[in-house]
Design a protein around this motif. Sequence first.
Motif, PDB file in Angstrom:
ATOM      1  N   GLN A  37       0.843  -1.184   0.000  1.00 17.05           N
ATOM      2  CA  GLN A  37       0.000   0.000   0.000  1.00 17.05           C
ATOM      3  C   GLN A  37       0.884   1.241   0.000  1.00 17.05           C
ATOM      4  O   GLN A  37       1.679   1.443   0.919  1.00 17.05           O
ATOM      5  CB  GLN A  37      -0.941   0.019   1.214  1.00 17.05           C
ATOM      6  CG  GLN A  37      -1.963   1.147   1.158  1.00 17.05           C
ATOM      7  CD  GLN A  37      -2.975   1.076   2.294  1.00 17.05           C
ATOM      8  OE1 GLN A  37      -2.642   0.785   3.440  1.00 17.05           O
ATOM      9  NE2 GLN A  37      -4.240   1.332   1.983  1.00 17.05           N
ATOM     10  N   PHE A  90       0.911  -5.560   3.560  1.00 18.66           N
ATOM     11  CA  PHE A  90      -0.153  -6.241   4.296  1.00 18.66           C
ATOM     12  C   PHE A  90      -0.288  -7.673   3.789  1.00 18.66           C
ATOM     13  O   PHE A  90      -0.360  -7.916   2.585  1.00 18.66           O
ATOM     14  CB  PHE A  90      -1.488  -5.530   4.103  1.00 18.66           C
ATOM     15  CG  PHE A  90      -1.618  -4.243   4.867  1.00 18.66           C
ATOM     16  CD1 PHE A  90      -1.499  -3.025   4.220  1.00 18.66           C
ATOM     17  CD2 PHE A  90      -1.868  -4.251   6.236  1.00 18.66           C
ATOM     18  CE1 PHE A  90      -1.622  -1.842   4.910  1.00 18.66           C
ATOM     19  CE2 PHE A  90      -1.990  -3.066   6.946  1.00 18.66           C
ATOM     20  CZ  PHE A  90      -1.866  -1.864   6.294  1.00 18.66           C
ATOM     21  N   ASN A 105      -1.611  -6.710  10.623  1.00 17.84           N
ATOM     22  CA  ASN A 105      -1.413  -5.306  10.992  1.00 17.84           C
ATOM     23  C   ASN A 105      -0.392  -4.570  10.138  1.00 17.84           C
ATOM     24  O   ASN A 105      -0.202  -3.371  10.315  1.00 17.84           O
ATOM     25  CB  ASN A 105      -1.022  -5.205  12.464  1.00 17.84           C
ATOM     26  CG  ASN A 105      -2.212  -5.479  13.366  1.00 17.84           C
ATOM     27  OD1 ASN A 105      -3.353  -5.206  13.026  1.00 17.84           O
ATOM     28  ND2 ASN A 105      -1.931  -6.016  14.545  1.00 17.84           N
ATOM     29  N   ARG A 108       5.808  -1.984   7.980  1.00 10.97           N
ATOM     30  CA  ARG A 108       6.266  -0.739   7.331  1.00 10.97           C
ATOM     31  C   ARG A 108       7.741  -0.899   7.001  1.00 10.97           C
ATOM     32  O   ARG A 108       8.572  -1.000   7.923  1.00 10.97           O
ATOM     33  CB  ARG A 108       6.040   0.450   8.256  1.00 10.97           C
ATOM     34  CG  ARG A 108       6.395   1.791   7.631  1.00 10.97           C
ATOM     35  CD  ARG A 108       5.983   2.945   8.564  1.00 10.97           C
ATOM     36  NE  ARG A 108       4.561   2.988   8.778  1.00 10.97           N
ATOM     37  CZ  ARG A 108       3.687   3.595   7.973  1.00 10.97           C
ATOM     38  NH1 ARG A 108       4.127   4.229   6.888  1.00 10.97           N
ATOM     39  NH2 ARG A 108       2.392   3.608   8.258  1.00 10.97           N
TER      40      ARG A 108
ATOM     41  N   GLY B  40      -2.683   4.209   9.905  1.00 11.56           N
ATOM     42  CA  GLY B  40      -1.678   3.363  10.525  1.00 11.56           C
ATOM     43  C   GLY B  40      -2.154   1.974  10.896  1.00 11.56           C
ATOM     44  O   GLY B  40      -1.419   1.229  11.552  1.00 11.56           O
ATOM     45  N   GLU B  41      -3.370   1.629  10.486  1.00 17.67           N
ATOM     46  CA  GLU B  41      -3.924   0.317  10.830  1.00 17.67           C
ATOM     47  C   GLU B  41      -4.269  -0.474   9.570  1.00 17.67           C
ATOM     48  O   GLU B  41      -4.167   0.022   8.462  1.00 17.67           O
ATOM     49  CB  GLU B  41      -5.156   0.482  11.716  1.00 17.67           C
ATOM     50  CG  GLU B  41      -4.854   1.164  13.032  1.00 17.67           C
ATOM     51  CD  GLU B  41      -6.071   1.270  13.938  1.00 17.67           C
ATOM     52  OE1 GLU B  41      -5.963   1.921  14.986  1.00 17.67           O
ATOM     53  OE2 GLU B  41      -7.128   0.685  13.607  1.00 17.67           O
ATOM     54  N   ALA B  42      -4.681  -1.703   9.777  1.00 18.97           N
ATOM     55  CA  ALA B  42      -5.066  -2.569   8.666  1.00 18.97           C
ATOM     56  C   ALA B  42      -6.505  -2.277   8.241  1.00 18.97           C
ATOM     57  O   ALA B  42      -7.319  -1.830   9.055  1.00 18.97           O
ATOM     58  CB  ALA B  42      -4.943  -4.035   9.085  1.00 18.97           C
ATOM     59  N   PRO B  43      -6.843  -2.538   6.990  1.00 15.16           N
ATOM     60  CA  PRO B  43      -8.248  -2.439   6.571  1.00 15.16           C
ATOM     61  C   PRO B  43      -9.100  -3.479   7.306  1.00 15.16           C
ATOM     62  O   PRO B  43      -8.638  -4.599   7.568  1.00 15.16           O
ATOM     63  CB  PRO B  43      -8.198  -2.754   5.072  1.00 15.16           C
ATOM     64  CG  PRO B  43      -6.780  -2.538   4.662  1.00 15.16           C
ATOM     65  CD  PRO B  43      -5.964  -2.890   5.862  1.00 15.16           C
TER      66      PRO B  43
END
Lengths: 112, 109
Positions: A37, A90, A105, A108, B40-43
């Motif tokens: 992402q 992700f 989670n 990065r 800053g979080e997951a979908p």
Amino acid sequence: IAGITQAPTSQILAAGRRMTLRCTQDMRHNAMYWYRQDLGLGLRLIHYSNTAGTTGKGEVPDGYSVSRANTDDFPLTLASAVPSQTSVYFCASSDSDNSPLHFGNGTRLTVT
Amino acid sequence: GQNIDQPTEMTATEGAIVQINCTYQTSGFNGLFWYQQHAGEAPTFLSYNVLDGLEEKGRFSSFLSRSKGYSYLLLKELQMKDSASYLCAVKDSNYQLIWGAGTKLIIKP
């Protein structure tokens, strides 16, 4: 708590180094996915696996490899990192074609 | 090519209603998903539409028109915690998910 675990949470990596991002799920889902992402872009599929022992290429597979030795684990490897691979990664899983994705989670990653 | 369009950013007031639109052009259609993603979080999954019409789930509703290649997510009684990005995604004929870039929703008191 059932779900997807990714490690590490964040990493700074020198260009040219090899790196493996780990992903483990305990939901016994057949399908697993790796996305990256980037700001202003939608989630882009890197690689996927429909079931243990099989993998496939997504939209942006170059520079990445995956393996699926068992149902639970789906590691993503960057063989020789480049700065353009700086992103949030992700891992996700689903149990059928029409089921929603469950996401980890994220990791990065910064490549310098 | 395949494409999902949604507004980049929207602003709304706490307690109000907001509609986030999504238009899509894909090779085939096997369902449309909405996800919420806090910074800053997951979908996280919100809703799924495969047939035309409205799906209601508490304060959130999602609408689909397959003939128009159009969906919207309706959020009622907005709360500050609804500040997030909302992602629209469509499954194409190969069951591959095509993602929009997301709509950042800003809620003001």
